[in-house]
Design a protein around this motif. Structure first.
Motif, PDB file in Angstrom:
ATOM      1  N   THR A  27      41.390  32.878 -32.186  1.00 53.89           N
ATOM      2  CA  THR A  27      41.757  31.476 -31.994  1.00 53.89           C
ATOM      3  C   THR A  27      41.588  30.703 -33.287  1.00 53.89           C
ATOM      4  OG1 THR A  27      41.070  31.540 -29.678  1.00 53.89           O
ATOM      5  CG2 THR A  27      41.288  29.371 -30.686  1.00 53.89           C
ATOM      6  N   THR A  28      42.629  29.958 -33.670  1.00 53.86           N
ATOM      7  CA  THR A  28      42.578  29.080 -34.839  1.00 53.86           C
ATOM      8  C   THR A  28      42.960  27.667 -34.389  1.00 53.86           C
ATOM      9  OG1 THR A  28      44.912  29.368 -35.455  1.00 53.86           O
ATOM     10  CG2 THR A  28      43.342  31.019 -36.276  1.00 53.86           C
ATOM     11  N   THR A  31      46.648  27.948 -33.380  1.00 49.82           N
ATOM     12  CA  THR A  31      46.973  28.525 -32.066  1.00 49.82           C
ATOM     13  C   THR A  31      46.583  27.550 -30.951  1.00 49.82           C
ATOM     14  OG1 THR A  31      44.835  29.685 -31.938  1.00 49.82           O
ATOM     15  CG2 THR A  31      46.696  30.897 -32.899  1.00 49.82           C
ATOM     16  N   LEU A  32      45.485  26.836 -31.172  1.00 49.29           N
ATOM     17  CA  LEU A  32      45.018  25.887 -30.167  1.00 49.29           C
ATOM     18  C   LEU A  32      46.012  24.735 -30.016  1.00 49.29           C
ATOM     19  CD1 LEU A  32      42.423  25.806 -28.431  1.00 49.29           C
ATOM     20  CD2 LEU A  32      41.441  24.273 -30.142  1.00 49.29           C
ATOM     21  N   SER A  35      49.401  25.856 -28.519  1.00 48.53           N
ATOM     22  CA  SER A  35      49.355  26.061 -27.067  1.00 48.53           C
ATOM     23  C   SER A  35      49.385  24.742 -26.320  1.00 48.53           C
ATOM     24  CB  SER A  35      48.111  26.866 -26.689  1.00 48.53           C
ATOM     25  OG  SER A  35      46.930  26.147 -26.997  1.00 48.53           O
ATOM     26  N   HIS A  60      49.111  33.616 -36.833  1.00 48.13           N
ATOM     27  CA  HIS A  60      47.891  32.884 -36.514  1.00 48.13           C
ATOM     28  C   HIS A  60      48.178  31.446 -36.109  1.00 48.13           C
ATOM     29  CE1 HIS A  60      45.392  36.241 -37.704  1.00 48.13           C
ATOM     30  NE2 HIS A  60      46.210  36.415 -38.730  1.00 48.13           N
ATOM     31  N   GLY A  61      49.366  31.256 -35.539  1.00 54.25           N
ATOM     32  CA  GLY A  61      49.663  29.987 -34.897  1.00 54.25           C
ATOM     33  C   GLY A  61      50.513  29.025 -35.697  1.00 54.25           C
ATOM     34  N   LEU A 272      37.172  23.260 -35.016  1.00 53.70           N
ATOM     35  CA  LEU A 272      37.959  23.911 -33.959  1.00 53.70           C
ATOM     36  C   LEU A 272      37.746  23.255 -32.591  1.00 53.70           C
ATOM     37  CD1 LEU A 272      39.891  26.255 -33.173  1.00 53.70           C
ATOM     38  CD2 LEU A 272      37.844  27.656 -32.790  1.00 53.70           C
ATOM     39  N   GLY A 276      40.340  20.972 -30.371  1.00 48.47           N
ATOM     40  CA  GLY A 276      40.567  21.283 -28.958  1.00 48.47           C
ATOM     41  C   GLY A 276      40.440  20.053 -28.082  1.00 48.47           C
ATOM     42  N   LEU A 283      38.407  25.724 -25.231  1.00 47.91           N
ATOM     43  CA  LEU A 283      38.335  27.035 -25.871  1.00 47.91           C
ATOM     44  C   LEU A 283      38.099  28.107 -24.817  1.00 47.91           C
ATOM     45  CD1 LEU A 283      36.162  26.154 -28.993  1.00 47.91           C
ATOM     46  CD2 LEU A 283      38.638  26.368 -28.858  1.00 47.91           C
ATOM     47  N   SER A 284      38.741  29.256 -25.013  1.00 51.44           N
ATOM     48  CA  SER A 284      38.653  30.324 -24.016  1.00 51.44           C
ATOM     49  C   SER A 284      37.329  31.072 -24.067  1.00 51.44           C
ATOM     50  CB  SER A 284      39.805  31.314 -24.212  1.00 51.44           C
ATOM     51  OG  SER A 284      39.751  31.883 -25.519  1.00 51.44           O
ATOM     52  N   THR A 287      32.023  29.330 -29.090  1.00 50.10           N
ATOM     53  CA  THR A 287      31.974  29.481 -30.540  1.00 50.10           C
ATOM     54  C   THR A 287      30.700  28.826 -31.049  1.00 50.10           C
ATOM     55  OG1 THR A 287      33.018  27.392 -31.190  1.00 50.10           O
ATOM     56  CG2 THR A 287      34.488  29.192 -30.541  1.00 50.10           C
TER      57      THR A 287
END
Length: 388
Positions: A27-28, A31-32, A35, A60-61, A272, A276, A283-284, A287
């Motif tokens: 996740t970067t 990508t966040l 999405s 990487h997004g 990050l 989000g 975040l999935s 972190t």
């Protein structure tokens, strides 16, 4: 770098293939945001793999990329080429690549014909990107190279800048004038982007983060001349405050009070989860980061870090941990299995001059326990004192 990420430093990957590629699926911020429906762009320096490796920014997004994909090639502000979405775009510069037996394996270069200046290209491309995507949500990551020097240039030319501008008549050395002009050129470029956002009436709906990845060069003539680090010890490539304590400026019209300041303790891995929160995405997986959005907008409860951990893999390697005002530093961790410990109380010793390790063995033991449990073993980035 934290102790739980895949890439923990600069590690050259083959010849002219950039640095160690990052594995897709991590996740970067891109990508966040992607999405969440944002168009994602990056313009500047990427050091996580060339386009023909798994580290390609598109893996990487990032929907769009323009810039360098090698840290060493990025030293030259008048490069032979830049990458745009996986394709080389050759510039009008004449480039001389240097000795392949040197540390840079022939990647170091200086230009004899200087026509197209990468920093100006990046700023112009950022303005174009904003215009192109002004009708949709977008995230633009702009990792500029300026004012990093070109260490492969002759000494008097290391700060590559087209003009000394307002500093030309100063009673300074050429290097000092060039460095100051580089910083001012960066400032002018950022101003150009902010003015463009205002003209496009996007200012009230755009949040801008500005920060640096490290402190100034340690013991460098320009650092000394401009007193860049003030009272802080060390600089780039150190885990003392002079190397890792950097400012962050955030602008969000109508949301963040202008001129306000905060002493909230945050680190890059907090960006990050903050992005989000801004995108409305959870975040999935956990972190090391904690969102600092409550601090930015002055609403909600700000969660604090129990401690922060760093490790550095160049030169002899180092580790550091901060808990509140207490700071522990370990140097030479790649060559010494039992390096000496340093302990400082930053509340009254911001310069890290008074090592309290011998006086406070219980505090040292507690912090060392935290440090040892703040990282996972890494085969790519091993530390002698824990990974062997």
């Amino acid at each position: 770098h934290t102790g739980h990420v895949e890439i923990r430093g600069n590690k050259q990957f083959g010849n002219r293939e950039g640095q160690q590629p990052m594995t897709p699926g991590i996740t970067t911020v891109a990508t966040l945001a992607k999405s969440a429906g944002y168009h994602t762009g990056m313009i500047g320096k990427w050091g996580l793999g060339d386009p023909h490796t798994k580290g390609n920014p598109s893996n990487h997004g990032f929907d769009y990329f323009y810039g360098y994909t090698d840290q060493v090639l990025a030293h030259n502000y008048y490069p032979e080429y830049l990458w745009r979405n996986g394709e080389k775009q050759f510039l009008k510069n004449e480039v001389q690549y240097l000795d392949s037996t040197a540390w840079h394996a022939g990647l170091g270069s200086r230009s004899t014909g200087r026509v197209e200046y990468s920093h100006d290209l990046f700023i112009d491309d950022a303005v174009t990107y904003i215009s192109r995507h002004q009708q949709e949500p977008f995230l633009l990551y702009l990792p500029l190279t300026i004012p990093h020097d070109n260490g492969e240039q002759v000494d008097s030319m290391v700060f590559e800048v087209p003009s000394q501008g307002i500093y030309a008549n100063k009673n300074w050395s050429k290097k000092e004038k060039d460095y100051a002009a580089s910083v001012t050129r960066m400032d002018e470029g950022i101003g150009k982007i902010i003015n463009h956002l205002q003209r496009k009436e996007l200012s009230n709906n755009t949040i801008i983060f500005f920060t640096s990845d490290n402190g100034p060069m340690r013991a460098h003539p320009t650092t000394t001349f401009f007193n860049s680090n003030g009272p802080l010890r060390g600089g780039k490539r150190d885990l003392y405050e002079g190397g890792i304590r950097v400012p962050m400026i955030v602008q969000w019209s109508g949301k963040i009070q202008g001129g306000s300041t905060s002493d909230h303790l945050a680190a890059f891995w907090d960006v990050l989860p903050t992005v989000g929160d801004l995108c409305g995405m959870e975040l999935s997986r956990p972190t090391d980061g904690i969102s600092f959005l409550p601090t930015l907008i002055g609403e909600g409860v700000q969660t604090q870090h129990g401690h922060l951990y760093w490790e550095f893999h160049e030169s002899a390697g180092a580790q550091a941990l901060r808990q509140g005002d207490w700071k522990m530093v370990k140097n030479n961790v790649k060559s010494n299995a039992d390096p000496p410990l340093e302990l400082y109380n930053l509340s009254n010793d911001i310069a890290e001059e008074n090592n309290l390790a011998a006086d406070l063995p219980e505090k040292i033991a507690a912090l060392e326990h935290l440090l040892e449990n703040s990282r996972t073993v890494s085969q790519l980035f091993p530390l002698l004192n824990v990974d062997n």
